[in-house]
Design an enzyme around this catalytic site. Structure first.
Site, PDB file in Angstrom:
ATOM      1  N   GLY A  56       7.207  -6.569   3.434  1.00  0.00           N
ATOM      2  CA  GLY A  56       6.956  -7.067   2.081  1.00  0.00           C
ATOM      3  C   GLY A  56       7.704  -8.319   1.698  1.00  0.00           C
ATOM      4  N   ASP A 115      11.650  -7.158  -0.972  1.00  0.00           N
ATOM      5  CA  ASP A 115      10.650  -7.454  -1.995  1.00  0.00           C
ATOM      6  C   ASP A 115      10.874  -6.723  -3.304  1.00  0.00           C
ATOM      7  OD1 ASP A 115      10.006  -4.971  -0.916  1.00  0.00           O
ATOM      8  OD2 ASP A 115       7.895  -5.436  -0.562  1.00  0.00           O
ATOM      9  N   ASP A 118      13.206  -0.195  -6.189  1.00  0.00           N
ATOM     10  CA  ASP A 118      12.693   0.829  -7.098  1.00  0.00           C
ATOM     11  C   ASP A 118      13.488   2.126  -7.010  1.00  0.00           C
ATOM     12  OD1 ASP A 118      11.632   1.573  -4.643  1.00  0.00           O
ATOM     13  OD2 ASP A 118       9.558   1.363  -5.255  1.00  0.00           O
ATOM     14  N   LYS A 146      12.402  -2.758 -10.458  1.00  0.00           N
ATOM     15  CA  LYS A 146      11.708  -1.961 -11.465  1.00  0.00           C
ATOM     16  C   LYS A 146      12.704  -1.427 -12.487  1.00  0.00           C
ATOM     17  CE  LYS A 146       7.713  -0.402  -8.821  1.00  0.00           C
ATOM     18  NZ  LYS A 146       6.919   0.767  -8.377  1.00  0.00           N
ATOM     19  N   PHE A 167       3.203   0.071 -10.184  1.00  0.00           N
ATOM     20  CA  PHE A 167       2.916  -0.298  -8.801  1.00  0.00           C
ATOM     21  C   PHE A 167       2.321  -1.702  -8.786  1.00  0.00           C
ATOM     22  CE2 PHE A 167       0.263  -0.470  -4.982  1.00  0.00           C
ATOM     23  CZ  PHE A 167       1.232  -0.175  -4.027  1.00  0.00           C
ATOM     24  N   VAL A 168       2.925  -2.593  -7.985  1.00  0.00           N
ATOM     25  CA  VAL A 168       2.505  -3.988  -7.968  1.00  0.00           C
ATOM     26  C   VAL A 168       2.135  -4.454  -6.564  1.00  0.00           C
ATOM     27  CG1 VAL A 168       3.763  -4.683 -10.038  1.00  0.00           C
ATOM     28  CG2 VAL A 168       4.931  -4.735  -7.823  1.00  0.00           C
ATOM     29  N   ASP A 174       2.077  -4.976  -0.914  1.00  0.00           N
ATOM     30  CA  ASP A 174       0.751  -4.528  -0.493  1.00  0.00           C
ATOM     31  C   ASP A 174       0.353  -3.183  -1.086  1.00  0.00           C
ATOM     32  OD1 ASP A 174       0.800  -2.290   2.171  1.00  0.00           O
ATOM     33  OD2 ASP A 174       2.657  -2.987   1.250  1.00  0.00           O
ATOM     34  N   ARG A 180      -1.301  -8.698   0.259  1.00  0.00           N
ATOM     35  CA  ARG A 180      -0.040  -9.432   0.435  1.00  0.00           C
ATOM     36  C   ARG A 180      -0.225 -10.928   0.192  1.00  0.00           C
ATOM     37  NH1 ARG A 180       3.729  -5.960   2.744  1.00  0.00           N
ATOM     38  NH2 ARG A 180       2.909  -4.385   4.175  1.00  0.00           N
TER      39      ARG A 180
END
Length: 197
Positions: A56, A115, A118, A146, A167-168, A174, A180
Site C-alpha cells: 500500500g 499507507d 488504523d 484513522k 475504508f478508503v 486497495d 491502487r
C-alpha cells in the site's frame, strides 16, 4: 473504476501540498539530529534507511523520497493485515519472502513508511522487529491515520492526513488489490463491497 467511487476524501492537489510539507519536516528533523562538523559547524547529514511496508505504501514512498535530498537505502517489508476483500484489519503478519531487512541496523537512522494507521498492529510489529536490529534512531511516517482509539494510541512521528474511520482506496490503497492507481484517496460505494462483509 470511477463508477465505484462514492466520494473523494483527499484530492491529488492536497496530497502534493502535504507531501511537500511532510518532506520538509522529516528533513529538518534529521538535520536537527545530525552532529556538526568540528571544522566549520555544518551538519554532518547521516544516511537514512527507509522501510516501506508493501504494498500500500509504494506510491506514497515514490512521491515522498523524490522530495528528500538525502542519501538513503530502501529496505522493504511485506506485512499483511487486509487480505483479499477484507475491509477491516485481520491482524498483522510479516511475509518473509518479500521482506528485505539486513540482520543488523546498527547506527542506521530508520524511517518506517506505511499507507494507513488504523489498528496500530502493523506499526507495532514492524517497530518491534526493527528495534531489535539496534538502529540509531527509529521513526515512522504514515500517509493516513484513522480517527479511532487504537490508531491514536500508537506513537507515530509523521502523519500526512487524519481521516474518519472509513475504508478508503486510491493512492496505493486497495480493495481486493484494485484501485491502487487512483490519484486521490476515496471511499467506495457500499454495493461494491457489501457482499464481502
Amino acid at each position: 473504476m470511477k463508477q465505484d467511487i462514492e466520494r473523494v476524501l483527499i484530492t491529488r492537489q492536497e496530497i502534493d501540498q502535504r507531501l511537500d510539507e511532510l518532506a520538509k519536516q522529516i528533513y529538518d528533523d534529521i538535520i536537527a539530529d545530525s552532529p556538526s562538523c568540528p571544522d566549520n559547524g555544518t551538519p554532518i547529514i547521516p544516511d537514512i534507511t527507509l522501510v516501506p511496508i508493501l504494498t500500500g505504501s509504494i506510491i506514497f514512498v515514490a512521491d515522498l523520497i523524490r522530495r528528500l535530498p538525502l542519501k538513503m537505502q530502501i529496505r522493504v517489508m511485506s506485512v499483511t493485515s487486509y487480505p483479499g476483500t477484507a475491509t477491516s484489519t485481520k491482524g498483522a503478519s510479516v511475509e518473509a519472502a518479500l521482506t528485505r531487512l539486513p540482520e543488523r541496523l546498527d547506527g542506521h537512522h530508520v524511517l518506517i513508511i506505511d499507507d494507513i494507521l488504523d489498528s496500530g498492529n502493523t506499526l507495532k510489529l514492524v517497530k518491534e522487529i526493527i528495534a531489535k536490529k539496534n538502529p540509531a534512531t527509529l521513526r515512522s511516517c504514515m500517509l493516513l491515520r484513522k480517527q479511532r482509539p487504537e490508531a491514536l494510541a500508537e506513537a507515530c512521528e509523521y502523519i500526512a492526513f487524519d481521516i474518519p474511520d472509513e475504508f478508503v482506496i486510491g493512492y496505493g490503497l486497495d480493495y481486493d488489490d484494485y484501485y491502487r492507481n487512483l490519484p486521490e484517496i476515496c471511499t467506495l460505494k457500499p454495493e461494491v463491497y457489501e457482499n464481502d462483509l
